[in-house]
Design an enzyme around this catalytic site. Structure first.
Site, PDB file in Angstrom:
ATOM      1  N   ASP A  66       0.851  -1.181   0.000  1.00 22.20           N
ATOM      2  CA  ASP A  66       0.000   0.000   0.000  1.00 22.20           C
ATOM      3  C   ASP A  66       0.887   1.231   0.000  1.00 22.20           C
ATOM      4  O   ASP A  66       2.101   1.142   0.177  1.00 22.20           O
ATOM      5  CB  ASP A  66      -1.014  -0.009   1.153  1.00 22.20           C
ATOM      6  N   TYR A  68       2.968   4.745   0.757  1.00 26.61           N
ATOM      7  CA  TYR A  68       3.648   5.310   1.916  1.00 26.61           C
ATOM      8  C   TYR A  68       2.652   6.179   2.685  1.00 26.61           C
ATOM      9  O   TYR A  68       1.847   6.886   2.090  1.00 26.61           O
ATOM     10  CB  TYR A  68       4.831   6.164   1.477  1.00 26.61           C
ATOM     11  N   PHE A  79       6.774   1.687  -4.376  1.00 25.62           N
ATOM     12  CA  PHE A  79       8.170   1.881  -3.974  1.00 25.62           C
ATOM     13  C   PHE A  79       8.732   3.256  -4.319  1.00 25.62           C
ATOM     14  O   PHE A  79       9.827   3.604  -3.876  1.00 25.62           O
ATOM     15  CB  PHE A  79       9.087   0.788  -4.559  1.00 25.62           C
ATOM     16  N   HIS A 188      11.015  -9.842   0.243  1.00 22.85           N
ATOM     17  CA  HIS A 188      10.725  -8.416   0.130  1.00 22.85           C
ATOM     18  C   HIS A 188      12.014  -7.615   0.342  1.00 22.85           C
ATOM     19  O   HIS A 188      12.884  -8.017   1.130  1.00 22.85           O
ATOM     20  CB  HIS A 188       9.681  -8.020   1.189  1.00 22.85           C
TER      21      HIS A 188
END
Length: 223
Positions: A66, A68, A79, A188
């Site tokens: 989701d 920031y 990202f 991740h």
């Protein structure tokens, strides 16, 4: 909800906008805004991933969780942060892997718009979040919407590279036809997990090898 989306995507996904979950999303956002709740990203950037990467240009999908949730960071691309904002830790680890994989110097910008413009769909599974409350919009309908987006890409296209980093992203594998597309999985890039298999995954060179093999222009990974 006024869907401000690039025309080719709007046409491709038009069948989703009348679904109950989409109407639920619109109602939820409208209700929160009425109480002056701060939501990221701003309205014009909610569908930024689609606006920067037209439907017919999609080559690679990088799935995030989701947006920031801190001020100034969310820009509707997984990202990515706007020019002038310090790259967050997960993005810095992505850059470290790029450096090891293809020798790219560590970028100073955190803005990945150049990737998006080349066909890298930087898609978060959830497209909005309340300020300072991670995962706060995880159950308002976005997951159903982006699951349907992934299914549509899988069904209607071929030769896309899906980069699934971490357990959350890898749960989406069930929506992707691995006989038509390339699925690359790794840990991740978060500092908590990057050493468990993200570093050394070589996903950037592997993506370009697959694209080249299928006569598709590779990605210039310099942001």
């Amino acid at each position: 909800m006024d869907v401000k989306m690039e025309p080719s995507w709007k046409q491709a996904l038009s069948h989703l906008f009348d679904k109950p979950y989409f109407l639920q999303i619109a109602t939820h956002l409208k209700t929160e805004r009425a109480t002056k709740t701060v939501i990221y990203p701003k309205g014009s950037l909610i569908f930024n991933a689609f606006n920067q990467t037209p439907y017919d240009k999609v080559k690679v999908v990088i799935l995030g969780q989701d947006p920031y949730h801190n001020p100034g960071q969310a820009m509707g691309l997984s990202f990515s942060v706007p020019e002038g904002i310090k790259p967050p830790p997960s993005l810095m680890n992505i850059y470290k892997e790029l450096n090891k994989d293809i020798g790219l110097a560590i970028p100073t910008t955190g803005d990945l718009t150049k990737w998006a413009n080349q066909g890298v769909l930087l898609l978060n599974a959830v497209l909005t979040v309340r300020e300072n409350e991670p995962a706060s919009h995880g159950k308002i309908g976005w997951m159903e919407f982006t699951n349907d987006v992934i299914k549509h890409l899988s069904n209607e296209k071929k030769g896309i590279v899906f980069l699934l980093w971490g357990n959350f992203a890898q749960q989406k594998q069930i929506y992707i036809d691995a006989t038509k597309h390339k699925i690359l999985k790794a840990a991740h890039p978060s500092p908590l997990s990057a050493h468990n298999g993200f570093f050394g995954c070589k996903h950037f060179s592997l993506s370009n090898e697959y694209l080249a093999k299928n006569n598709i222009d590779p990605i210039d990974w310099k942001p």
